[in-house]
Write a protein that holds these residues in place. Structure first.
Motif: not given
Length: 65
Positions: A13-29
């Protein structure tokens, strides 16, 4: 059973949540700041490679825009 529901461990769960957070930030950037057409595809490639420290730098940059 094939295509049945899956459950994640607490660590998963922690790994998946971290990857999703990264994806959202990077997509926005890539989309909002750099105006790249293929921001989602680039985010998918980078999200697994970028360190938390470097992601934090990008988040700081975004927040100042």
């Amino acid at each position: 059973e094939r295509y049945s529901a899956i459950t994640l461990t607490d660590e998963g769960e922690k790994v998946a949540t971290n990857i999703l957070k990264k994806h959202k930030v990077l997509t926005r950037f890539f989309s909002d700041i750099l105006k790249l057409d293929n921001s989602t595809e680039i985010a998918c490639a980078v999200e697994h490679l970028i360190s938390d420290k470097n992601l934090e730098k990008i988040q700081d940059f975004i927040s100042k825009q």
